[in-house]
Design a protein around this motif. Structure first.
Motif, PDB file in Angstrom:
ATOM      1  N   VAL A   1       3.787  -4.047   7.138  1.00 52.17           N
ATOM      2  CA  VAL A   1       3.393  -4.382   8.791  1.00 52.17           C
ATOM      3  C   VAL A   1       4.636  -4.027   9.152  1.00 52.17           C
ATOM      4  CG1 VAL A   1       4.411  -6.851   9.831  1.00 52.17           C
ATOM      5  CG2 VAL A   1       3.620  -6.783   7.372  1.00 52.17           C
TER       6      VAL A   1
ATOM      7  N   MET B   1       6.578  -1.572  12.335  1.00 53.38           N
ATOM      8  CA  MET B   1       6.834   0.358  11.873  1.00 53.38           C
ATOM      9  C   MET B   1       7.451   0.070  11.775  1.00 53.38           C
ATOM     10  SD  MET B   1       5.140   1.747  15.491  1.00 53.38           S
ATOM     11  CE  MET B   1       4.677   3.718  15.489  1.00 53.38           C
ATOM     12  N   ASN B   2       8.522  -0.379  11.175  1.00 53.55           N
ATOM     13  CA  ASN B   2      10.133  -0.280   9.877  1.00 53.55           C
ATOM     14  C   ASN B   2       9.667   0.452   8.941  1.00 53.55           C
ATOM     15  OD1 ASN B   2      10.843  -0.935  12.474  1.00 53.55           O
ATOM     16  ND2 ASN B   2      10.387  -3.088  11.353  1.00 53.55           N
ATOM     17  N   THR B   3       8.899   1.553   8.898  1.00 51.93           N
ATOM     18  CA  THR B   3       8.168   2.244   7.810  1.00 51.93           C
ATOM     19  C   THR B   3       8.287   3.771   8.472  1.00 51.93           C
ATOM     20  OG1 THR B   3       7.731   3.012   5.164  1.00 51.93           O
ATOM     21  CG2 THR B   3       6.253   1.532   7.477  1.00 51.93           C
ATOM     22  N   GLU B   4       7.508   4.866   8.326  1.00 49.11           N
ATOM     23  CA  GLU B   4       6.692   5.931   8.619  1.00 49.11           C
ATOM     24  C   GLU B   4       5.846   5.191   9.162  1.00 49.11           C
ATOM     25  OE1 GLU B   4       6.810   9.119   6.291  1.00 49.11           O
ATOM     26  OE2 GLU B   4       6.323  10.540   7.822  1.00 49.11           O
TER      27      GLU B   4
END
Lengths: 115, 114
Positions: A98, A100-103
């Motif tokens: 969920v 954009m706090n990962t790639e």
């Protein structure tokens, strides 16, 4: 596929024409984003989908812009009655989680030119 | 309003020289910070990200960035630039006012001299 795929890569539209831009995200990715990148600028957020739900469309510049992701996979960005100011590269990105706090993985974009 | 500033539009360095690309942000809380690279005709590729913890972050391709809260900065560095590093670099801020959006800077175009 191996990455985010966008089609067409290039689109020339006459002013007033409707266009549809397609994004095939990485299989299984929950999140999908559309960004608009004008020449010489950074990408600007258009809209965000979590699966099939459009949770944020605050960046769509006018009601001529419409996006959908009906089955939670492929997404289409539609622009009605195109104007010259719509000329830009439209980038799609997907992310496995969920938000954009990962790639986030970006496609190569669709370059839209309105003449 | 939240914003990201990349003050250098163009930077030229010689191959083997060190590199620092500047990024300043305006945001009330500690944001999520990212650096992306865009090669001609390619999509954006994530170099590194900062959410919390150690303020010096290591990324891919030998890049690192340091978060400095007091200066609202997140500068990207590389000790020795390679010709293949020529590209456009974008700094971005996430977790903006509870939304899902990133805010990108306007980018810094890097040219590498042989």
């Amino acid at each position: 596929g191996a990455g985010v795929s966008q089609s067409p890569r290039y689109k020339v539209a006459k002013r007033g024409q409707d266009v549809a831009l397609r994004c095939d995200p990485i299989s299984g990715h929950v999140s999908l984003f559309w960004y608009q990148q004008a020449l010489g600028q950074g990408p600007e957020f258009l809209t965000y989908f979590q699966n099939e739900a459009q949770l944020d469309k605050s960046g769509l510049p006018s009601d001529r812009f419409f996006a959908e992701r009906p089955e939670g996979s492929v997404s289409t960005l539609k622009i009605q009655r195109t104007q010259q100011e719509d000329s830009a590269v439209y980038l799609c990105a997907s992310s496995p989680l969920v938000g954009m706090n990962t790639e986030a993985f970006f496609g190569q974009g669709t370059r839209l030119t309105v003449v | 309003a939240q914003s990201v500033t990349q003050p250098d539009i163009h930077i030229t360095v010689s191959e083997g020289a060190s590199l620092e690309l500047r990024c300043n942000y305006s945001y009330g809380a500690t944001p999520y910070l990212f650096w992306y690279v865009q090669s001609p005709g390619q999509g954006l590729q994530l170099l590194l990200k900062y959410f919390s913890g150690d303020t010096l972050v290591q990324g891919i391709k030998g890049f690192e960035a340091e978060f400095k809260r007091s200066q609202s900065s997140f500068n990207l560095r590389k000790p020795s630039v390679h010709w293949s590093d020529a590209a456009e670099y974008f700094c971005a801020v996430g977790r903006v006012s509870g939304t899902y959006k990133y805010i990108f800077g306007t980018g810094t175009r890097l040219k590498v001299l042989a």
